[in-house]
Design a protein around this motif. Structure first.
Motif, short mmCIF file in Angstrom:
data_model
loop_
_atom_site.label_atom_id
_atom_site.label_comp_id
_atom_site.label_asym_id
_atom_site.label_seq_id
_atom_site.Cartn_x
_atom_site.Cartn_y
_atom_site.Cartn_z
N PHE A 204 0.92 -1.22 -0.02
CA PHE A 204 0.07 -0.06 0.03
C PHE A 204 0.85 1.22 0.01
O PHE A 204 0.84 2.04 -0.87
CB PHE A 204 -0.88 0.26 1.35
CG PHE A 204 -2.00 1.03 1.14
CD1 PHE A 204 -2.28 2.03 0.20
CD2 PHE A 204 -2.96 0.98 1.97
CE1 PHE A 204 -3.15 2.92 0.09
CE2 PHE A 204 -4.14 1.85 2.30
CZ PHE A 204 -4.31 2.88 1.19
N VAL A 205 1.92 1.23 0.74
CA VAL A 205 2.68 2.15 0.89
C VAL A 205 3.39 2.58 -0.37
O VAL A 205 3.57 3.79 -0.82
CB VAL A 205 3.77 2.17 2.03
CG1 VAL A 205 5.04 3.25 1.92
CG2 VAL A 205 3.29 2.27 3.40
N ASP A 206 4.08 1.61 -0.95
CA ASP A 206 4.59 1.65 -2.25
C ASP A 206 3.67 2.17 -3.42
O ASP A 206 4.05 3.00 -4.39
CB ASP A 206 5.16 0.41 -2.83
CG ASP A 206 6.26 -0.19 -2.00
OD1 ASP A 206 7.01 0.68 -1.26
OD2 ASP A 206 6.60 -1.32 -1.98
N LEU A 207 2.28 1.94 -3.26
CA LEU A 207 1.33 2.34 -4.32
C LEU A 207 1.38 3.94 -4.38
O LEU A 207 1.37 4.82 -5.07
CB LEU A 207 -0.02 1.74 -3.79
CG LEU A 207 -0.27 0.56 -4.66
CD1 LEU A 207 -1.68 0.15 -4.33
CD2 LEU A 207 0.23 0.38 -5.92
N VAL A 208 1.31 4.40 -2.89
CA VAL A 208 1.09 5.96 -2.60
C VAL A 208 2.42 6.57 -2.85
O VAL A 208 2.57 7.53 -3.70
CB VAL A 208 0.84 6.24 -0.84
CG1 VAL A 208 1.01 7.72 -0.94
CG2 VAL A 208 -0.53 5.46 -0.56
N GLU A 209 3.58 5.89 -2.82
CA GLU A 209 4.82 6.67 -3.10
C GLU A 209 4.90 6.90 -4.63
O GLU A 209 5.33 7.80 -5.39
CB GLU A 209 5.97 5.81 -2.62
CG GLU A 209 7.34 6.21 -3.18
CD GLU A 209 8.37 5.45 -2.95
OE1 GLU A 209 9.78 5.58 -3.11
OE2 GLU A 209 8.35 4.23 -2.42
N GLU A 210 4.42 5.54 -5.54
CA GLU A 210 4.50 5.73 -6.94
C GLU A 210 3.41 6.84 -7.39
O GLU A 210 3.89 7.43 -8.67
CB GLU A 210 3.89 4.31 -7.19
CG GLU A 210 3.90 4.06 -8.88
CD GLU A 210 3.25 2.70 -9.29
OE1 GLU A 210 2.68 2.88 -10.32
OE2 GLU A 210 3.26 2.04 -8.47
N ARG A 211 2.36 7.02 -6.96
CA ARG A 211 1.20 7.61 -7.41
C ARG A 211 1.39 9.26 -7.05
O ARG A 211 0.77 9.97 -7.61
CB ARG A 211 0.02 7.08 -7.06
CG ARG A 211 -0.46 5.96 -7.65
CD ARG A 211 -0.33 5.71 -9.14
NE ARG A 211 -1.20 6.81 -9.60
CZ ARG A 211 -0.63 7.38 -10.84
NH1 ARG A 211 0.31 7.18 -11.46
NH2 ARG A 211 -1.60 8.48 -11.20
N ARG A 212 1.89 9.64 -5.80
CA ARG A 212 1.94 10.91 -5.30
C ARG A 212 3.39 11.43 -5.14
O ARG A 212 4.38 10.81 -5.44
CB ARG A 212 1.40 10.81 -3.76
CG ARG A 212 0.07 10.52 -3.66
CD ARG A 212 -1.05 10.94 -4.51
NE ARG A 212 -0.88 12.41 -4.20
CZ ARG A 212 -1.57 13.21 -4.95
NH1 ARG A 212 -2.22 13.07 -5.93
NH2 ARG A 212 -1.33 14.51 -4.63
#
Length: 318
Positions: A204-212
């Motif tokens: 989940f954290v990696d998704l946010v890092e990738e998208r934001r």
């Protein structure tokens, strides 16, 4: 002679009546076909022919929703859809459900501009879905965030003792079907669940890092389960702009070349149109009973849908 004249008059009246009812029958049949077609095709008939910006509402608890995924795919394939607004109002839901919608939105965003417009709430898996868009708009007082994963399970062993109930079980290994509400949770079981939760949390954290526009340390500082107002979320780069639908459209016009005169048209779920079709009938009954909303919406109103979530959950609730 008088009798024949009367007969002619009666025949004319009869012909007029027959003509009226024939026309009425044709009109009713045509309306029925239109209504049925609109229901079958999710309310798209007569709307999607012209170029427009599509709006999709993602509300309530998120689960794996085949109908929603199909609708997002239709949006991707539709030549008349020039942009998409995801109107999100969700406390989250299952992590797998959020993942499926996230991936569908990314496929859609690869071909069309996609903006997320946060209403009251976009938390946990709700924020996961919002982060799949290329631009997030939130109200100043919206609730945003709650990045994290959890597993909850009851322990009813005390109640079983009071009732004199004892559970007998035979299983292949100690961790099979554990943790269980019928047994105290061991440290080994807690370690197993925690390892699984942390793995999904890292994803989940990696998704946010990738998208934001955030670094990994910045995301980790925000991913402690905290929630933020729209204004706070803007300062922390969790959203891109404050506002509503107009601001989401404005972003598409200014940065993606979408025509400013396009109308925003909601693409609804199948069966959501017509008083006597699908959920609308339940909604009408619920309104007659004085309920806030009927059917699945009413379940969401009282929070009962959260009782039936399976698997890892990304869900915020007060």
């Amino acid at each position: 002679m008088s009798t024949r004249a009367d007969d002619l008059i009666d025949r004319r009246h009869l012909r007029r009546k027959l003509t009226f009812w024939r026309v009425a029958a044709i009109v009713i049949a045509a309306v029925g076909i239109v209504v049925a077609s609109a229901w079958i095709y999710g309310g798209e008939l007569g709307v999607t022919a012209a170029n427009h910006i599509a709006k999709v509402k993602i509300e309530g608890t998120i689960t794996e929703d085949d109908e929603l995924l199909e609708r997002l795919e239709k949006l991707r394939q539709s030549a008349s859809v020039k942009g998409v607004i995801l109107a999100i109002d969700s406390p989250g839901g299952t992590t797998a459900g959020g993942e499926a919608i996230f991936e569908a939105v990314r496929r859609l965003a690869a071909e069309k501009p996609v903006a997320a417009q946060v209403g009251t709430l976009a938390a946990s898996a709700g924020y996961m879905v919002a982060s799949a868009s290329d631009h997030i708009v939130a109200r100043q007082s919206s609730i945003v965030g709650s990045i994290g994963v959890l597993v909850q399970f009851p322990d009813i062993t005390g109640l079983m003792d009071k009732l004199g109930i004892k559970l007998e079980e035979i299983k292949s290994s100690p961790l099979k079907a554990e943790p269980s509400p019928f047994n105290p949770t061991s440290e080994e079981e807690r370690a197993m669940i925690r390892s699984m939760i942390l793995d999904s949390y890292d994803w989940f954290v990696d998704l946010v890092e990738e998208r934001r526009p955030l670094t990994k340390p910045e995301v980790m500082a925000l991913a402690d389960g905290s929630i933020f107002t729209g204004r706070q979320a803007l300062e922390r780069k969790l959203v891109d702009e404050l506002g509503g639908e107009n601001e989401a459209v404005g972003w598409m016009v200014k940065t993606k070349g979408v025509a400013a005169d396009l109308k925003v048209v909601e693409w609804k779920a199948k069966g959501s149109g017509g008083l006597f079709l699908g959920s609308s009938l339940a909604q009408a009954v619920g309104q007659a009973l004085g309920l806030p909303r009927a059917g699945a919406d009413f379940m969401r109103e009282i929070g009962a849908d959260r009782l039936f979530l399976d698997g890892l959950v990304s869900l915020w609730h007060p």
